[in-house]
Design an enzyme around this catalytic site. Structure first.
Site, short mmCIF file in Angstrom:
data_model
loop_
_atom_site.label_atom_id
_atom_site.label_comp_id
_atom_site.label_asym_id
_atom_site.label_seq_id
_atom_site.Cartn_x
_atom_site.Cartn_y
_atom_site.Cartn_z
N ARG A 110 68.56 22.69 110.02
CA ARG A 110 68.38 24.30 109.75
C ARG A 110 69.77 24.81 109.81
NH1 ARG A 110 66.78 27.22 113.52
NH2 ARG A 110 65.16 25.97 114.34
N ASP A 153 73.13 40.86 91.99
CA ASP A 153 72.20 39.65 91.52
C ASP A 153 72.91 39.18 90.02
OD1 ASP A 153 70.50 38.05 90.30
OD2 ASP A 153 68.80 38.88 91.01
C1 LIG Z 1 64.63 33.99 89.20
C2 LIG Z 1 65.27 35.20 89.65
C3 LIG Z 1 65.12 35.51 90.92
C4 LIG Z 1 64.15 34.81 92.19
O1 LIG Z 1 64.86 33.44 92.19
P1 LIG Z 1 63.98 32.22 92.75
O2 LIG Z 1 64.88 31.10 92.81
O3 LIG Z 1 62.68 32.16 91.70
O4 LIG Z 1 63.33 32.73 94.03
C5 LIG Z 1 65.90 36.55 91.39
N1 LIG Z 1 66.56 37.29 90.44
C6 LIG Z 1 66.71 36.98 89.02
C7 LIG Z 1 67.48 37.92 87.99
C8 LIG Z 1 65.77 35.96 88.64
O5 LIG Z 1 65.81 35.38 87.38
#
Ligand SMILES: *Cc1c(COP(=O)(O)O)cnc(C)c1O
Length: 392
Positions: free
Chosen positions: A58, A182
């Site tokens: 972990r 993001d």
């Molecule tokens: C898919 C996605 C997420 C979440 O990611 P997971 O791997 O599905 O948990 C977050 N932000 C964006 C822009 C995404 O396309």
């Protein structure tokens, strides 16, 4: 021998080389070229505490370390951290905050992110301001002494709006706020937010980074030692880590990230141009189009424009849009994006169903909006598929 290529040449190598060599070492045991899948939970110790840097998976695992070093290298950051999913990576970022803290967020964002903020962290008394991050005045008006973090998604999902990371980072810095981006839609090939002053880059590596629709994995990349310490403490304490097999699959995907992205961008352009010139299409959302409202910002902060395209067919409604998606034969109707195969989705009833209709429509996610994740097939086949789906 390229034994310690990672740190030595991180700055010198170009992206095309970093996806293959960045942060990687040849395995010491047998010279394996790919990092072995260390499928173990624990590690032998000669005396209590007498281990070789790994004691429990972990906390650390050698396959995960190889991936984390690769992630840092391709994003141009000092540290990478891998998580069980993109949302687990985000969950870790928000655990840096405490009850009463406030966050400024893009109003147009991934549905799962919206759900995490409103259904989980709001319960723990974090306050979220969902606003248009292109409106700098609006951003400034929401900052007070409780504000701690700005969360940017760019290009946004599914409207493909582009937020100017550089100008948001100036606001964040002058107010001592953390800036997290993001970067899932762009991938490290198209955009490196750390360069523009972001503190944290987050990826759903499930998408372009792994690229083959066969793994769920998340990533954070940072430059600051302090942030890395705090995030890796939470990574271990909360425990949302990926298994070694998933780390291996993601590493394998990264090797071809540059060549895949090149084709995603090429195909994306062909399809966006086809849609723009088609009489059956009302509106096309792709940041590479000159008439895209944020094309200039995209040109400034992105290396190319990617394979994510949204569009609305002319005179379309909910039923009609669904029919077109169902008619597609090469594009698969599915959630997710960023894989080698083309996917089509209906945001209003799929990825963004967890956002209330009124809020969703305000940001442009109408019932007739179709989102494409353009894969790396032959573009002519993809265009033919769209034509037959609209006409049948
Ligand atoms: C898919 C996605 C997420 C979440 O990611 P997971 O791997 O599905 O948990 C977050 N932000 C964006 C822009 C995404 O396309």
């Amino acid at each position: 021998m390229l034994l310690f290529l990672g740190n030595m040449t991180k700055k010198k190598l170009h992206f095309n080389s970093r996806v293959i060599h960045g942060g990687q070492k040849i395995d010491k045991s047998f010279g394996a070229v790919m990092p072995p899948i260390y499928q173990t939970s624990t590690y032998a110790q000669s005396t209590p505490g007498g281990h070789k840097g790994y004691e429990y998976s972990r906390t650390h695992n050698p396959t995960r370390t190889a991936l984390e070093n690769s992630l840092a290298s391709i994003e141009g950051g000092k540290y990478g951290l891998a998580f069980a999913s993109g949302l687990a990576a985000m969950d870790t970022v928000f655990k840096l905050l405490k009850p009463g803290d406030e966050v400024i967020v893009t109003h147009d964002l991934y549905g799962g992110s919206y759900r995490l903020f409103t259904k989980i962290f709001q319960v723990f008394k974090l306050k979220f301001h969902f606003i248009d991050l292109q409106d700098i005045k609006e951003v400034k008006s929401k900052i007070n002494n409780k504000t701690k973090l700005i969360w940017v998604e760019t290009p946004t999902n599914p409207m493909m709006n582009v937020v100017d990371i550089d100008s948001i980072s100036h606001i964040a810095k002058s107010n001592k706020l953390l800036l997290a981006v993001d970067n899932t839609f762009a991938s490290p090939y198209l955009q490196n937010p750390l360069i523009f002053g972001a503190d944290i880059v987050m990826h759903s590596a499930t998408k372009y980074i792994a690229g083959h629709s066969d793994v769920i994995l998340g990533a954070l990349i940072v430059n600051s030692d302090d942030l890395h310490d705090r995030l890796s403490f939470i990574q271990n304490a909360s425990g949302a880590v990926p298994g070694p097999m998933d780390c291996f699959l993601t590493l394998r995907g990264i090797k071809t990230l540059a060549v895949r992205m090149e084709r995603h961008c090429f195909n994306g352009k062909k399809i966006a141009e086809f849609l723009s010139n088609s009489d059956s299409i009302e509106k096309v959302y792709w940041p590479g189009l000159k008439n895209h409202p944020n094309h200039k910002i995209a040109k400034k902060q992105m290396n190319d424009y990617g394979g994510m395209i949204s569009f609305t067919p002319k005179g379309s409604n909910f039923k009609n849009a669904i029919k077109i998606i169902e008619n597609l034969k090469i594009f698969t109707l599915a959630e997710s994006l960023g894989g080698v195969e083309s996917l089509a989705g209906h945001p209003a009833s799929m990825t963004h169903a967890s956002i209330p209709k009124k809020i969703r429509e305000k940001s442009g996610v109408s019932d007739s909006l179709i989102r494409l994740s353009v894969g790396i097939e032959d573009y002519q086949d993809l265009i033919d598929d769209i034509i037959q789906a609209i006409n049948s």
